[in-house]
Design a protein around this motif. Structure first.
Motif, PDB file in Angstrom:
ATOM      1  N   SER A  88      -5.805  -2.867  -7.154  1.00 18.59           N
ATOM      2  CA  SER A  88      -5.303  -2.283  -8.391  1.00 18.59           C
ATOM      3  C   SER A  88      -6.480  -1.752  -9.207  1.00 18.59           C
ATOM      4  O   SER A  88      -7.504  -2.425  -9.347  1.00 18.59           O
ATOM      5  N   ASN A 125      -1.394  -6.619   4.081  1.00 16.30           N
ATOM      6  CA  ASN A 125      -1.786  -5.371   4.712  1.00 16.30           C
ATOM      7  C   ASN A 125      -1.747  -4.233   3.689  1.00 16.30           C
ATOM      8  O   ASN A 125      -1.447  -4.453   2.512  1.00 16.30           O
ATOM      9  N   ALA A 126      -2.025  -3.035   4.180  1.00 13.02           N
ATOM     10  CA  ALA A 126      -2.110  -1.851   3.323  1.00 13.02           C
ATOM     11  C   ALA A 126      -0.762  -1.139   3.303  1.00 13.02           C
ATOM     12  O   ALA A 126      -0.535  -0.173   4.027  1.00 13.02           O
ATOM     13  N   LEU A 135     -11.796   0.648   1.586  1.00 11.37           N
ATOM     14  CA  LEU A 135     -11.558  -0.036   0.315  1.00 11.37           C
ATOM     15  C   LEU A 135     -12.858  -0.600  -0.246  1.00 11.37           C
ATOM     16  O   LEU A 135     -13.108  -0.521  -1.463  1.00 11.37           O
ATOM     17  N   GLY A 178      -1.594   4.467  -3.072  1.00 10.35           N
ATOM     18  CA  GLY A 178      -0.320   3.997  -2.540  1.00 10.35           C
ATOM     19  C   GLY A 178       0.743   3.846  -3.611  1.00 10.35           C
ATOM     20  O   GLY A 178       1.937   4.014  -3.340  1.00 10.35           O
ATOM     21  N   VAL A 225      -2.726   1.857  -7.714  1.00  6.51           N
ATOM     22  CA  VAL A 225      -3.041   0.960  -6.598  1.00  6.51           C
ATOM     23  C   VAL A 225      -3.451   1.808  -5.409  1.00  6.51           C
ATOM     24  O   VAL A 225      -2.722   2.723  -5.006  1.00  6.51           O
ATOM     25  N   SER A 240      -4.626   1.955  -1.307  1.00  3.94           N
ATOM     26  CA  SER A 240      -4.204   1.213  -0.128  1.00  3.94           C
ATOM     27  C   SER A 240      -4.765   1.861   1.127  1.00  3.94           C
ATOM     28  O   SER A 240      -4.759   3.085   1.249  1.00  3.94           O
ATOM     29  N   ARG A 289      -8.562  -6.821  -6.187  1.00  6.82           N
ATOM     30  CA  ARG A 289      -7.961  -6.884  -4.855  1.00  6.82           C
ATOM     31  C   ARG A 289      -6.617  -7.597  -4.953  1.00  6.82           C
ATOM     32  O   ARG A 289      -6.495  -8.638  -5.612  1.00  6.82           O
ATOM     33  N   MET A 325      -5.242  -3.660  -0.290  1.00  7.57           N
ATOM     34  CA  MET A 325      -4.819  -2.903  -1.472  1.00  7.57           C
ATOM     35  C   MET A 325      -5.589  -3.406  -2.679  1.00  7.57           C
ATOM     36  O   MET A 325      -5.982  -4.580  -2.726  1.00  7.57           O
ATOM     37  N   HIS A 378       2.376   1.184   1.998  1.00  2.33           N
ATOM     38  CA  HIS A 378       2.438   2.542   1.434  1.00  2.33           C
ATOM     39  C   HIS A 378       1.151   3.322   1.720  1.00  2.33           C
ATOM     40  O   HIS A 378       0.597   3.981   0.847  1.00  2.33           O
ATOM     41  N   SER A 379       0.694   3.186   2.967  1.00  2.00           N
ATOM     42  CA  SER A 379      -0.514   3.901   3.391  1.00  2.00           C
ATOM     43  C   SER A 379      -0.352   4.347   4.839  1.00  2.00           C
ATOM     44  O   SER A 379       0.583   3.916   5.535  1.00  2.00           O
TER      45      SER A 379
END
Length: 306
Positions: free
Chosen positions: A128, A191-192, A171, A154, A163, A165, A186, A126, A194-195
């Motif tokens: 930002s 992990n990613a 990415l 995400g 953000v 994800s 970063r 993920m 909400h993806s």
């Protein structure tokens, strides 16, 4: 008159909630969480080590425990919410605050959620993105996503604060596509979330949530995947299922809270993260990271009552 918002996993740190433990009512909540979980989670939060605390299996429960201790401090001052929301895992604290879930069920769901998320085999990341509007972020995300290497927005934290994800390779391509036009950071996550990478855990999560009965909320809840008020327990049930892979629509949540006209909006946990996001959008918030906040809010309640 009190809108309560509960922070999520990104606010975790060793020592969080230390000032709360000096209050009997908050310490009782933390001790009860340890008892229900049958392990000394509060000791891990207090002293670390950090690498164990930030493990998703511990992190989500730790943040939830701190949120609920902060909530009890407000309750002890006679403060009750008129609407609640929570950021990512913070949504479970909100459901508890609204009377939808018991303490035991709240912790059981958070524990199962964190276990499932930690066990996902496809590992991503993920990042930002600041100072870039949502439409531009979504176009860039679409340009770097390939079959088998998904990337999505995400989390919408606020206008100009997003953000992304998904797949680690996608990415990397996204960072290259931004090419210095906006700050990209970063995130230190495992992990990613909400993806689509969480799809692997979705069916098990659906089955787990299906084992619980949600009560009708005492006050409206603003779920992450909607960003609008929900009072139907069946709808809330579905929102919790969808949240695992769905987008956190925090920008819409802030808009909904603002439109309600609540006099006082409070971040309930040992965090300033949501407060900073809200203030950047022009909202006036209180944060429970300040030990003086409960007494200050009690005075606000007294003034309104008189």
């Amino acid at each position: 008159m009190f809108a309560l918002a509960f922070p999520g996993q990104g606010t975790l740190r060793v020592g969080m909630g230390a000032w709360m433990r000096r209050r009997d009512v908050a310490r009782a909540v933390l001790d009860r969480v340890d008892e229900i979980l049958q392990r000394p989670l509060s000791d891990l939060v207090t002293t670390g080590p950090a690498d164990r605390l930030v493990d998703t299996r511990n992190a989500q429960l730790a943040v939830t425990a701190c949120n609920l201790a902060a909530l009890e401090l407000l309750r002890d001052e006679g403060i009750r919410p008129t609407v609640v929301a929570g950021h990512s895992v913070g949504e479970f604290s909100a459901l508890f605050a609204a009377g939808v879930l018991s303490l035991e069920d709240t912790l059981a769901l958070v524990r199962r959620r964190s276990d499932l998320m930690a066990a996902v085999s496809r590992v991503g990341g993920m990042a930002s993105v600041m100072k870039l509007d949502l439409a531009k972020v979504e176009r860039l995300v679409g340009s770097v996503t390939d079959e088998g290497e998904p990337l999505v927005v995400g989390i919408e934290n606020g206008r100009g604060h997003t953000v992304v994800s998904g797949s680690a390779r996608a990415l990397e391509r996204f960072v290259d596509a931004v090419d210095g036009r906006a700050p990209v950071t970063r995130l230190a996550v495992s992990n990613a979330f909400h993806s689509p990478l969480m799809d692997e855990a979705q069916q098990q999560w659906r089955e787990e949530v299906g084992r619980y009965t949600f009560a009708a909320p005492d006050v409206p809840v603003i779920p992450n995947v909607r960003g609008t008020e929900v009072t139907d327990p069946v709808d809330l049930h579905q929102c919790v299922i969808d949240q695992l892979t769905g987008r956190v629509r925090w920008t819409e949540t802030l808009d909904t809270l603002g439109a309600r006209g609540e006099r006082t909006q409070v971040e309930v946990g040992d965090s300033k993260a949501l407060t900073k996001i809200a203030r950047a959008q022009g909202h006036t918030w209180f944060t429970m990271s300040d030990p003086a906040t409960p007494a200050r809010l009690a005075r606000v309640a007294e003034q309104v009552a008189s």
